[in-house]
Design a protein around this motif. Structure first.
Motif, PDB file in Angstrom:
ATOM      1  N   ALA A  89      -6.505   7.648  21.921  1.00 53.20           N
ATOM      2  CA  ALA A  89      -7.826   8.073  21.455  1.00 53.20           C
ATOM      3  C   ALA A  89      -8.033   9.547  21.795  1.00 53.20           C
ATOM      4  CB  ALA A  89      -8.902   7.216  22.093  1.00 53.20           C
ATOM      5  N   ARG A 120       3.406   3.606   8.253  1.00 52.41           N
ATOM      6  CA  ARG A 120       2.122   3.151   8.798  1.00 52.41           C
ATOM      7  C   ARG A 120       1.021   4.161   8.498  1.00 52.41           C
ATOM      8  NH1 ARG A 120       3.103   1.100  14.977  1.00 52.41           N
ATOM      9  NH2 ARG A 120       4.917  -0.221  14.567  1.00 52.41           N
ATOM     10  N   PRO A 121      -0.221   3.654   8.354  1.00 42.95           N
ATOM     11  CA  PRO A 121      -1.331   4.612   8.258  1.00 42.95           C
ATOM     12  C   PRO A 121      -1.546   5.269   9.629  1.00 42.95           C
ATOM     13  CG  PRO A 121      -2.167   2.371   8.237  1.00 42.95           C
ATOM     14  CD  PRO A 121      -0.669   2.262   8.214  1.00 42.95           C
ATOM     15  N   LEU A 122      -2.057   6.481   9.597  1.00 43.32           N
ATOM     16  CA  LEU A 122      -2.239   7.260  10.819  1.00 43.32           C
ATOM     17  C   LEU A 122      -3.036   6.494  11.875  1.00 43.32           C
ATOM     18  CD1 LEU A 122      -1.259  10.025  11.586  1.00 43.32           C
ATOM     19  CD2 LEU A 122      -3.331  11.010  10.618  1.00 43.32           C
ATOM     20  N   GLN A 123      -4.077   5.752  11.421  1.00 41.14           N
ATOM     21  CA  GLN A 123      -4.941   5.068  12.390  1.00 41.14           C
ATOM     22  C   GLN A 123      -4.211   3.951  13.130  1.00 41.14           C
ATOM     23  OE1 GLN A 123      -8.224   3.672  10.089  1.00 41.14           O
ATOM     24  NE2 GLN A 123      -6.959   2.539   8.646  1.00 41.14           N
ATOM     25  N   HIS A 124      -3.059   3.502  12.607  1.00 38.55           N
ATOM     26  CA  HIS A 124      -2.286   2.466  13.299  1.00 38.55           C
ATOM     27  C   HIS A 124      -0.971   3.024  13.852  1.00 38.55           C
ATOM     28  CE1 HIS A 124      -5.223  -0.349  12.096  1.00 38.55           C
ATOM     29  NE2 HIS A 124      -4.931  -0.303  10.800  1.00 38.55           N
ATOM     30  N   HIS A 132      -6.381  11.704   6.860  1.00 38.57           N
ATOM     31  CA  HIS A 132      -7.439  10.882   7.441  1.00 38.57           C
ATOM     32  C   HIS A 132      -6.773   9.627   7.981  1.00 38.57           C
ATOM     33  CE1 HIS A 132      -7.073   8.792   3.636  1.00 38.57           C
ATOM     34  NE2 HIS A 132      -7.276   9.954   3.027  1.00 38.57           N
ATOM     35  N   GLY A 133      -7.566   8.713   8.508  1.00 38.22           N
ATOM     36  CA  GLY A 133      -7.014   7.557   9.199  1.00 38.22           C
ATOM     37  C   GLY A 133      -6.120   6.697   8.324  1.00 38.22           C
ATOM     38  N   ARG A 134      -6.377   6.687   7.004  1.00 33.32           N
ATOM     39  CA  ARG A 134      -5.595   5.804   6.141  1.00 33.32           C
ATOM     40  C   ARG A 134      -4.375   6.506   5.550  1.00 33.32           C
ATOM     41  NH1 ARG A 134     -10.724   5.126   5.057  1.00 33.32           N
ATOM     42  NH2 ARG A 134     -10.636   6.300   3.116  1.00 33.32           N
TER      43      ARG A 134
END
Lengths: 119, 226
Positions: free
Chosen positions: B174, B165-169, B191-193
């Motif tokens: 938060a 999974r990408p970090l943002q998911h 980064h998030g992706r």
């Protein structure tokens, strides 16, 4: 009066008088846990009189400033180490200073003729 | 900034610490009770040695405590470390007085008594051992700001739900920051992706409320597939 004696060496308790009926704790009084076990926080007075100045000063500071003991006295052999503890509500007793005071008092109280008669 | 630092410790600690401080451009004065150790350290370090008991204010004065920026009391006896730091602060006005608390309980005692920073090697080691025993994949590295911020390293196991999974998911709460990750021993600033891979080591920065949920998100296992 209830008394609790703490000493790292169990054999030291042999020096207590046979009439001593208080508590004995074998342990290092520089460990806060040992002081708590001895009930220092609720005691009316704590006397720190080991042969080591640093140990006595630590016990006194922990008892007074951390555990909230009422009155605290520490034996400090080296007069130079006492000064910084003034103002911390820790009473220090220095055997050397006491001896000097006693000798000075004895000498000044001695009648003048007694001094003259001394061989 | 060059600091003038007084060190009271055993021979080995004095040597390695002083060597490092001197290399960093600081001025070091080592205090030790053994004349032999003083001679040996003076020869090897080329710095000032004071032969004496560091709990003695006269010895501290000889060591130049009046103009020192910091005192490091790292002996094996807590009472001595406390005595050194109290003299340093109250008599000589040295603001930075650091002591080792050999008894972990004395960390609190030292703080209450105004010894700036105190840490207990025993406690650090015990905590590490406990954590290693519980989770081989989580290492609590350090707490800063009085324990309000945690730095934690988490190793991503192949069975973790977040693998791929990408970090943002990844389901991180938060405000949790992944400061960097180690992939095949190479540091990557994510980064998030950035996709999470098995074997990655993530360096997390968390606040207390996020700490548990963040670790849970990264260590939760993928549901068994039939």
């Amino acid at each position: 009066m209830d008394v609790v004696v703490i000493d790292v060496d169990e054999r030291s308790f042999e020096g207590l008088s046979p009439e001593y009926s208080g508590f004995r704790i074998v342990g290092d009084a520089t460990e806060a846990a040992v002081l708590r076990q001895a009930g220092v926080g609720t005691s009316s007075a704590v006397v720190a009189a080991t042969p080591d100045d640093s140990v006595n000063l630590m016990i006194a500071q922990v008892a007074k400033l951390v555990l909230g003991a009422d009155r605290v006295v520490a034996r400090v052999s080296d007069p130079a180490r006492r000064a910084v503890y003034h103002g911390l509500e820790i009473e220090t007793v220095c055997p050397a200073t006491l001896a000097v005071d006693a000798v000075a008092a004895y000498l000044t109280m001695m009648p003048a003729d007694a001094v003259e008669e001394a061989p | 900034v060059s600091l003038r630092v007084l060190v009271a410790a055993d021979e080995r600690t004095s040597y390695f610490l002083s060597r490092r401080l001197i290399a960093a451009g600081h001025e070091v004065v080592v205090i030790h009770e053994s004349e032999q150790v003083c001679r040996s350290l003076a020869r090897r370090l080329g710095t000032t040695l004071i032969h004496g008991d560091a709990t003695d204010p006269r010895v501290l004065e000889d060591a130049g405590a009046g103009s020192a920026d910091a005192v490091l009391a790292l002996t094996a006896t807590d009472a001595r470390n406390l005595a050194i730091c109290r003299q340093a602060r109250l008599r000589f006005g040295i603001l930075r007085a650091l002591a080792v608390a050999n008894d972990p309980d004395n960390e609190e005692v030292f703080r209450v008594l105004g010894v700036d920073v105190a840490y207990s090697p025993t406690r650090v080691l015990a905590a590490l051992v406990e954590q290693r025993a519980q989770f081989a994949d989580i290492t609590n590295l350090i707490s800063v700001a009085d324990g309000r911020i945690h730095l934690t390293e988490v190793k991503i196991l192949p069975t973790a739900r977040v693998v791929g999974r990408p970090l943002q998911h990844a389901g991180l709460p938060a405000g949790t920051v992944v400061a960097y990750l180690l992939r095949n021993d190479l540091p990557v600033v994510p980064h998030g992706r950035t996709e999470i891979l098995a074997g990655d080591r993530l360096m997390l920065v968390t606040l207390p409320g996020q700490h548990g949920p963040a670790l849970e998100a990264l260590t939760a296992k993928r549901p068994e597939e039939d």
